[in-house]
Design a protein around this motif. Structure first.
Motif, mmCIF file in Angstrom:
data_model
loop_
_atom_site.group_PDB
_atom_site.id
_atom_site.type_symbol
_atom_site.label_atom_id
_atom_site.label_comp_id
_atom_site.label_asym_id
_atom_site.label_seq_id
_atom_site.Cartn_x
_atom_site.Cartn_y
_atom_site.Cartn_z
ATOM 1 N N ARG A 30 33.434 -137.730 30.834
ATOM 2 C CA ARG A 30 33.402 -136.607 31.775
ATOM 3 C C ARG A 30 32.025 -136.483 32.425
ATOM 4 O O ARG A 30 31.026 -136.942 31.890
ATOM 5 N N VAL A 31 32.013 -135.813 33.562
ATOM 6 C CA VAL A 31 30.771 -135.515 34.267
ATOM 7 C C VAL A 31 30.460 -134.047 34.016
ATOM 8 O O VAL A 31 31.248 -133.172 34.368
ATOM 9 N N GLY A 32 29.341 -133.760 33.382
ATOM 10 C CA GLY A 32 28.960 -132.373 33.120
ATOM 11 C C GLY A 32 29.734 -131.754 31.978
ATOM 12 O O GLY A 32 30.303 -132.441 31.127
ATOM 13 N N ASN A 33 29.767 -130.443 31.991
ATOM 14 C CA ASN A 33 30.434 -129.675 30.938
ATOM 15 C C ASN A 33 31.930 -129.580 31.190
ATOM 16 O O ASN A 33 32.413 -129.902 32.280
ATOM 17 N N TYR A 34 32.639 -129.090 30.205
ATOM 18 C CA TYR A 34 34.057 -128.785 30.395
ATOM 19 C C TYR A 34 34.155 -127.653 31.407
ATOM 20 O O TYR A 34 33.234 -126.851 31.551
ATOM 21 N N LEU A 35 35.272 -127.584 32.118
ATOM 22 C CA LEU A 35 35.458 -126.494 33.060
ATOM 23 C C LEU A 35 35.515 -125.174 32.302
ATOM 24 O O LEU A 35 35.926 -125.130 31.133
ATOM 25 N N LYS A 36 35.144 -124.120 32.957
ATOM 26 C CA LYS A 36 35.077 -122.793 32.326
ATOM 27 C C LYS A 36 36.417 -122.410 31.705
ATOM 28 O O LYS A 36 37.464 -122.528 32.340
ATOM 29 N N ASN A 37 36.361 -121.964 30.474
ATOM 30 C CA ASN A 37 37.550 -121.519 29.734
ATOM 31 C C ASN A 37 38.632 -122.588 29.628
ATOM 32 O O ASN A 37 39.813 -122.283 29.594
ATOM 33 N N SER A 38 38.222 -123.857 29.592
ATOM 34 C CA SER A 38 39.241 -124.905 29.598
ATOM 35 C C SER A 38 39.216 -125.771 28.350
ATOM 36 O O SER A 38 39.815 -126.829 28.336
ATOM 37 N N TYR A 39 38.532 -125.346 27.326
ATOM 38 C CA TYR A 39 38.569 -126.072 26.054
ATOM 39 C C TYR A 39 39.072 -125.059 25.029
ATOM 40 O O TYR A 39 38.307 -124.342 24.404
ATOM 41 N N LEU A 40 40.381 -124.976 24.936
ATOM 42 C CA LEU A 40 41.014 -124.018 24.033
ATOM 43 C C LEU A 40 41.912 -124.779 23.071
ATOM 44 O O LEU A 40 42.670 -125.650 23.477
ATOM 45 N N VAL A 41 41.830 -124.440 21.803
ATOM 46 C CA VAL A 41 42.608 -125.134 20.778
ATOM 47 C C VAL A 41 43.478 -124.133 20.033
ATOM 48 O O VAL A 41 42.996 -123.129 19.520
ATOM 49 N N ARG A 42 44.780 -124.428 20.042
ATOM 50 C CA ARG A 42 45.795 -123.678 19.291
ATOM 51 C C ARG A 42 45.786 -122.180 19.594
ATOM 52 O O ARG A 42 45.624 -121.345 18.731
ATOM 53 N N LYS A 43 46.046 -121.860 20.853
ATOM 54 C CA LYS A 43 46.138 -120.466 21.293
ATOM 55 C C LYS A 43 47.604 -120.063 21.351
ATOM 56 O O LYS A 43 48.455 -120.814 21.835
ATOM 57 N N LYS A 44 47.893 -118.873 20.880
ATOM 58 C CA LYS A 44 49.264 -118.372 20.914
ATOM 59 C C LYS A 44 49.591 -117.879 22.313
ATOM 60 O O LYS A 44 48.735 -117.334 23.020
ATOM 61 N N TYR A 45 50.855 -118.091 22.713
ATOM 62 C CA TYR A 45 51.286 -117.700 24.057
ATOM 63 C C TYR A 45 52.772 -117.361 24.015
ATOM 64 O O TYR A 45 53.544 -118.028 23.325
ATOM 65 N N THR A 46 53.143 -116.324 24.750
ATOM 66 C CA THR A 46 54.550 -115.968 24.892
ATOM 67 C C THR A 46 54.951 -116.237 26.335
ATOM 68 O O THR A 46 54.318 -115.730 27.264
ATOM 69 N N THR A 47 55.987 -117.036 26.511
ATOM 70 C CA THR A 47 56.428 -117.411 27.856
ATOM 71 C C THR A 47 57.126 -116.239 28.532
ATOM 72 O O THR A 47 57.429 -115.223 27.895
#
Length: 97
Positions: free
Chosen positions: A36-53
């Motif tokens: 990658r070039v630079g850092n991860y995009l803002k708020n884009s490195y998330l692991v195992r987050k709960k979500y309701t569709t």
């Protein structure tokens, strides 16, 4: 980030033999984004987050997004580079969320 994502038709489905672990997800994210070039995009490195569709299904998702530089796909052996953005979204269905 997840609410702003527009998914393309490029999707692959897998049935897992065992559950994903935080470590396996993080290792995968680090490996695929090593150029990658630079850092991860803002708020884009998330692991195992709960979500309701919207239909009420409960899932767990993990996402990583980052910028890369690569030769355009229609060229070969040049020094021309274009900047692109890449992501990997893992959605775990049928798990206790």
């Amino acid at each position: 980030m997840i609410d702003d994502l527009s998914l393309s038709k490029n999707v692959q489905f897998y049935e897992l033999n065992k559950a994903l672990t935080v470590k396996s997800i993080e290792d995968t994210f680090k490996e695929i984004s090593k150029d990658r070039v630079g850092n991860y995009l803002k708020n884009s490195y998330l692991v195992r987050k709960k979500y309701t569709t919207a239909t009420g299904n409960k899932v767990i998702y993990s996402i990583v997004s980052y910028k890369i530089e690569a030769e355009p796909s229609f060229l070969f052996g040049t020094t021309v580079k274009e900047q692109k953005y890449a992501y990997l979204l893992l959605i775990e269905c049928g798990v206790v969320a």
